[in-house]
Design a protein around this motif. Sequence first.
Motif, PDB file in Angstrom:
ATOM      1  N   PRO A   1       0.834  -1.211   0.000  1.00 29.33           N
ATOM      2  CA  PRO A   1       0.000   0.000   0.000  1.00 29.33           C
ATOM      3  C   PRO A   1       0.861   1.251   0.000  1.00 29.33           C
ATOM      4  N   GLU A   2       0.464   2.222  -0.800  1.00 32.01           N
ATOM      5  CA  GLU A   2       1.157   3.508  -0.849  1.00 32.01           C
ATOM      6  C   GLU A   2       0.145   4.569  -1.250  1.00 32.01           C
ATOM      7  N   ALA A   3       0.108   5.636  -0.499  1.00 33.14           N
ATOM      8  CA  ALA A   3      -0.843   6.702  -0.789  1.00 33.14           C
ATOM      9  C   ALA A   3      -0.643   7.227  -2.203  1.00 33.14           C
ATOM     10  N   HIS A   4      -1.744   7.416  -2.912  1.00 32.37           N
ATOM     11  CA  HIS A   4      -1.793   8.077  -4.216  1.00 32.37           C
ATOM     12  C   HIS A   4      -1.184   7.252  -5.350  1.00 32.37           C
ATOM     13  N   VAL A   5      -0.978   5.938  -5.113  1.00 30.10           N
ATOM     14  CA  VAL A   5      -0.399   5.072  -6.136  1.00 30.10           C
ATOM     15  C   VAL A   5      -1.277   3.837  -6.299  1.00 30.10           C
ATOM     16  N   TRP A   6      -1.520   3.442  -7.557  1.00 29.63           N
ATOM     17  CA  TRP A   6      -2.340   2.256  -7.755  1.00 29.63           C
ATOM     18  C   TRP A   6      -1.658   1.014  -7.193  1.00 29.63           C
ATOM     19  N   ARG A   7      -2.474   0.021  -6.863  1.00 33.84           N
ATOM     20  CA  ARG A   7      -1.980  -1.288  -6.435  1.00 33.84           C
ATOM     21  C   ARG A   7      -2.387  -2.313  -7.478  1.00 33.84           C
ATOM     22  N   ARG A   8      -1.401  -2.988  -8.041  1.00 31.41           N
ATOM     23  CA  ARG A   8      -1.720  -4.063  -8.967  1.00 31.41           C
ATOM     24  C   ARG A   8      -2.238  -5.285  -8.197  1.00 31.41           C
ATOM     25  N   TRP A   9      -3.018  -6.103  -8.868  1.00 25.56           N
ATOM     26  CA  TRP A   9      -3.606  -7.273  -8.239  1.00 25.56           C
ATOM     27  C   TRP A   9      -3.728  -8.413  -9.254  1.00 25.56           C
ATOM     28  N   GLN A  10      -3.948  -9.624  -8.729  1.00 23.25           N
ATOM     29  CA  GLN A  10      -4.147 -10.773  -9.605  1.00 23.25           C
ATOM     30  C   GLN A  10      -5.114 -11.754  -8.954  1.00 23.25           C
ATOM     31  N   TYR A  11      -5.778 -12.515  -9.791  1.00 28.41           N
ATOM     32  CA  TYR A  11      -6.738 -13.520  -9.318  1.00 28.41           C
ATOM     33  C   TYR A  11      -6.633 -14.730 -10.238  1.00 28.41           C
ATOM     34  N   LEU A  12      -6.348 -15.894  -9.660  1.00 34.39           N
ATOM     35  CA  LEU A  12      -6.235 -17.105 -10.460  1.00 34.39           C
ATOM     36  C   LEU A  12      -7.631 -17.690 -10.676  1.00 34.39           C
ATOM     37  N   TRP A  13      -8.059 -17.653 -11.907  1.00 35.92           N
ATOM     38  CA  TRP A  13      -9.408 -18.094 -12.280  1.00 35.92           C
ATOM     39  C   TRP A  13      -9.338 -19.449 -12.976  1.00 35.92           C
ATOM     40  N   GLN A  14     -10.117 -20.362 -12.494  1.00 36.89           N
ATOM     41  CA  GLN A  14     -10.259 -21.644 -13.182  1.00 36.89           C
ATOM     42  C   GLN A  14     -11.432 -21.500 -14.146  1.00 36.89           C
ATOM     43  N   ALA A  15     -11.129 -21.308 -15.413  1.00 34.89           N
ATOM     44  CA  ALA A  15     -12.182 -21.081 -16.403  1.00 34.89           C
ATOM     45  C   ALA A  15     -13.087 -22.306 -16.518  1.00 34.89           C
ATOM     46  N   PRO A  16     -14.390 -22.100 -16.673  1.00 34.23           N
ATOM     47  CA  PRO A  16     -15.330 -23.227 -16.807  1.00 34.23           C
ATOM     48  C   PRO A  16     -15.013 -24.083 -18.034  1.00 34.23           C
ATOM     49  N   ASN A  17     -15.459 -25.326 -17.984  1.00 35.40           N
ATOM     50  CA  ASN A  17     -15.237 -26.239 -19.108  1.00 35.40           C
ATOM     51  C   ASN A  17     -16.153 -25.952 -20.286  1.00 35.40           C
ATOM     52  N   THR A  18     -17.284 -25.337 -20.002  1.00 32.65           N
ATOM     53  CA  THR A  18     -18.288 -25.122 -21.049  1.00 32.65           C
ATOM     54  C   THR A  18     -17.949 -23.883 -21.884  1.00 32.65           C
ATOM     55  N   PRO A  19     -17.807 -24.034 -23.196  1.00 29.41           N
ATOM     56  CA  PRO A  19     -17.542 -22.876 -24.047  1.00 29.41           C
ATOM     57  C   PRO A  19     -18.697 -21.872 -24.002  1.00 29.41           C
ATOM     58  N   GLY A  20     -18.380 -20.626 -24.307  1.00 28.99           N
ATOM     59  CA  GLY A  20     -19.391 -19.581 -24.334  1.00 28.99           C
ATOM     60  C   GLY A  20     -18.841 -18.275 -23.805  1.00 28.99           C
ATOM     61  N   GLN A  21     -19.708 -17.307 -23.590  1.00 30.98           N
ATOM     62  CA  GLN A  21     -19.303 -15.992 -23.100  1.00 30.98           C
ATOM     63  C   GLN A  21     -19.377 -15.944 -21.575  1.00 30.98           C
ATOM     64  N   VAL A  22     -18.379 -15.257 -20.993  1.00 34.23           N
ATOM     65  CA  VAL A  22     -18.337 -15.051 -19.549  1.00 34.23           C
ATOM     66  C   VAL A  22     -18.017 -13.581 -19.297  1.00 34.23           C
ATOM     67  N   THR A  23     -18.719 -12.994 -18.326  1.00 35.39           N
ATOM     68  CA  THR A  23     -18.477 -11.593 -17.979  1.00 35.39           C
ATOM     69  C   THR A  23     -17.767 -11.509 -16.633  1.00 35.39           C
ATOM     70  N   LEU A  24     -16.619 -10.870 -16.649  1.00 31.91           N
ATOM     71  CA  LEU A  24     -15.817 -10.665 -15.450  1.00 31.91           C
ATOM     72  C   LEU A  24     -15.998  -9.236 -14.942  1.00 31.91           C
ATOM     73  N   LEU A  25     -15.912  -9.077 -13.626  1.00 32.41           N
ATOM     74  CA  LEU A  25     -15.998  -7.764 -12.986  1.00 32.41           C
ATOM     75  C   LEU A  25     -14.957  -7.691 -11.876  1.00 32.41           C
ATOM     76  N   ALA A  26     -14.549  -6.471 -11.523  1.00 32.13           N
ATOM     77  CA  ALA A  26     -13.664  -6.265 -10.374  1.00 32.13           C
ATOM     78  C   ALA A  26     -14.140  -5.049  -9.608  1.00 32.13           C
ATOM     79  N   ARG A  27     -13.983  -5.106  -8.295  1.00 36.48           N
ATOM     80  CA  ARG A  27     -14.344  -3.954  -7.470  1.00 36.48           C
ATOM     81  C   ARG A  27     -13.331  -3.846  -6.321  1.00 36.48           C
ATOM     82  N   ALA A  28     -13.116  -2.609  -5.876  1.00 34.16           N
ATOM     83  CA  ALA A  28     -12.107  -2.336  -4.856  1.00 34.16           C
ATOM     84  C   ALA A  28     -12.731  -1.684  -3.632  1.00 34.16           C
TER      85      ALA A  28
END
Length: 356
Positions: free
Chosen positions: A297-324
């Motif tokens: 954490p640092e004031a006034h500077v963005w924080r990078r982040w990551q999330y390991l997602w296990q994508a579903p087996n079924t093909p098709g469209q998926v909508t991802l969102l992020a919130r802080a």
Amino acid sequence: MASSHRSEMIVRQDSPANLEFPFETLSDRLTPPGQFYVRSHFPVPELSAADWRLDISGLTRQPLSLTLADLHAMVSHTVTVTLECAGNNRSFLTPKVDGVAWDLGAVSTAEWTGVPLSAVLERAGLQAGVQEVVLCGADRGCLYEPVKTPGIIAYERSVPLQKARSDVLLAYAMNGQPLTAQHGFPLRAIVPGWYGMASVKWLRGIHLTDTPFQGFFQTLDYSYWEQSGPLSPQMTPLSAMQVKAQIARPAAGETVAAGQPYSVTGAAWTGEAEITGVEVSTDGGLTWAEAELTDPPEAHVWRRWQYLWQAPNTPGQVTLLARATDSAGCTQPSEHAPGRGKYMITFPLPVTVLLE
């Protein structure tokens, strides 16, 4: 297989230049040279370091006119600051609104070197009653939106005296190099934690006043309707950035391998607080899971982040969102508040990908 990612700047407007950082290429904490977003209202003014002066006027004990050499002779400071245009993500609004149609990339981070504004104010001396410090740019012209200006106007914004004395920097270098013309050569303001409109480029003057500044870019533009208490909403100048997380990868429309792990990455930032958490939804907002913050954490500077997602087996469209969420307890709202108009767009932005 993931799609390739463009690295060139995205042109949102040719003249004056408004250029967007390709956010899907986010990797380093600092935005790479030549990719920091560019926001311009008027043509870049032609300024010479030898002839340029910074005039400090208004309620001072002794008016000053400083050269670039004068500023370089003062004690320098270097700070890392994330700047975001107040209209970033405007392309996500429905219905569409006027203004530069920014997507994700009107945000960037750099190291800025210069002189604290407080040191210049101390040298000039303040008379009693100063309320605001007006930052005056050398860029000027005539505007037609949101309303037609009566003639040629300069780009000017003010900050309260307390903020001016706290952490505003008068910067002459960016990432260890002199400012380029597009980023405000020879001197610009950096107002940490505030939207980019406050960090006036091509500074030519600083004016101290005992009344609220009523300039065009303070009242008719870069302002919003704020509801406070039982009274009717009041038009209020934009100031501190609001908490936000954005997904860099996968990019919208990217093809992701079904049934395989994928590292969802991005960055989160806020105004006068610190980012304390980021959540990711891989089902359009039905459920949320904690992401890993990869920067301290640092004031006034963005924080990078990551999330390991296990994508579903079924093909098709998926909508991802992020919130802080930040240290002030603020979390992104689910919808855009109408009073914010075309600014402060902070609802979680949908990133739709194709599983194959």
